[in-house]
Design an enzyme around this catalytic site. Structure first.
Site: not given
Ligand SMILES: *Cc1c(COP(=O)(O)O)cnc(C)c1O
Length: 397
Positions: A137, A222, A251
């Site tokens: 993702f 990532d 995040k």
């Protein structure tokens, strides 16, 4: 009645306030937060240093644009580079060669920037393709979506941009077969978060790094979810002992303030020149003091160390709960990035809903898997209380 799009399935609770790893809803009921807004509020809620930095900056100036120098951006970048290159890091470099930082506003944007950077870097040698993993993702923008090798996310949005290819995760042979003369970058989540906390095998990341070096492609990690202390190391690549070319963050980076970043080896970073890429909001003073405050807390206040010890304690407590109830099949993860596999046939969504009733916040990341991503500041007593409430919710099923 709502005036909003209906693109989210929201649980019927509104958190209006928080303290540490506790949240409070409109009626004053308290919840132990084992999710941190999906790995984001890493300093918990109402962290003194973060609140103070944001309030002080808000009173000074919020936004000026990247048409001008932004000292807070320099300071935030320096703190990230220091963490990425400290002596025991696989990225340890002399100052002259230290990685550089680009700030944006989200994880998708960080991936988008990294994909563009890899394309630009490879443009003169005919390298354009990005190879990523199935079930990964990388975000919802068109480029990040194309790199997200999960068909369900693509449905209805085709045609996606070309130049992307995905291969099974943890399969070095498949990666070997996919990386060639046209590959500019290999984009990997060191631990697949949205897939349900699926860890890279040690050999996979090391093998991918080796393969990239041999074939002349960039290794892009990532770390939007794994970065900034989530796994107990500042970056997961430090945990795995691999040296990437590009690292993408978001995040936990601003402790709840929207901000993303790309760190890249200097020679790669310099392929972006004035006009290559940019963002209006990215790196604005408000977000930058958040980044610096989070770095300071992680390093100077021992929050990174707490992530290690709290991770061990929470994991042990979950394993113990599994042994006592036979409702949990297994626990996996690193640091405070954990997933619990439920007994076969049990619904994670139902358990997550019961957890809210019992005053604990978790996420049903897969049909039979819950994910726990608590604030990195979570205390021993908050873990004890959270697990007690989780147990009550498990037993009520
Ligand atoms: C959440 C996430 C993203 C997307 O971040 P947004 O801020 O939602 O755009 C990208 N990659 C990974 C690994 C993530 O966990």
């Amino acid at each position: 009645m709502t005036s909003l799009f209906e693109n989210y399935k929201r649980a019927p609770v509104a958190f209006v306030r928080g303290e540490g790893a506790r949240l409070f809803d409109r009626d004053g009921k308290d919840y132990i937060d084992l999710l941190a807004g999906i790995a984001t509020s890493s300093l918990g809620h109402g962290h003194g240093g973060l609140v103070e930095a944001l309030s002080a900056q808000a009173a000074k100036v919020l936004h000026v644009s990247n048409l001008f120098e932004i000292p807070e951006q320099e300071a935030a970048a320096l703190s990230l580079v220091a963490a990425a290159t400290r002596a025991d890091s696989p990225w340890a470099e002399g100052e002259a060669n230290a990685p550089r930082v680009f700030f944006c506003n989200s994880g998708a944007e960080a991936n988008e920037a990294a994909i563009k950077l890899a394309r630009k870097w490879g443009a003169d040698s005919g390298r354009f393709e990005v190879v990523s993993n199935q079930n990964g993702f990388h975000g919802r923008t068109m480029g990040a979506l194309a790199a997200t090798g999960t068909a369900a996310y693509h449905q209805g949005f085709q045609p996606l941009p070309g130049g992307f290819r995905s291969v099974p995760f943890n399969d070095l042979d498949a990666l070997d077969a996919a990386v060639g003369d046209h590959t500019c970058g290999v984009l990997i989540e060191p631990i697949q978060g949205e897939a349900g906390v699926i860890l890279s095998d040690d050999d996979y990341l090391k093998g991918a790094a080796e393969l990239c070096r041999k074939r002349g492609a960039l290794l892009i990690l990532d770390e939007v979810q794994t970065g900034i202390g989530r796994t107990g190391s500042m970056f997961a690549f430090q945990h795995y002992g691999v040296s990437p070319d590009i690292v993408n963050l978001a995040k936990g980076l601003g402790g709840g303030v929207p901000v993303g970043a790309v760190l890249a080896r200097k020679e790669v970073a310099l392929h972006f020149q004035p006009g290559s890429h940019g963002t209006t909001f990215g790196g604005n003073p408000l977000a930058m003091v958040a980044v610096a405050a989070v770095q300071k807390a992680l390093v100077d206040e021992g929050v990174l160390n707490n992530a290690v010890s709290a991770g061990k304690k929470l994991r042990a407590a979950l394993e113990d709960l599994g042994r006592r109830t036979s409702k949990l099949r297994s626990v996996r993860g690193v640091g405070l990035m954990l997933a619990v596999e439920l007994a076969s046939g049990d619904s994670a969504a139902d358990l997550a809903a019961r957890c809210l009733e019992h005053g604990v916040v978790v996420h049903a990341v897969r049909p039979e898997t819950i994910r726990l991503l608590p604030p990195l500041v979570i205390s021993e007593s908050e873990i004890d209380e959270g697990v007690r409430r989780l147990e009550a919710a498990v037993l009520a099923g």
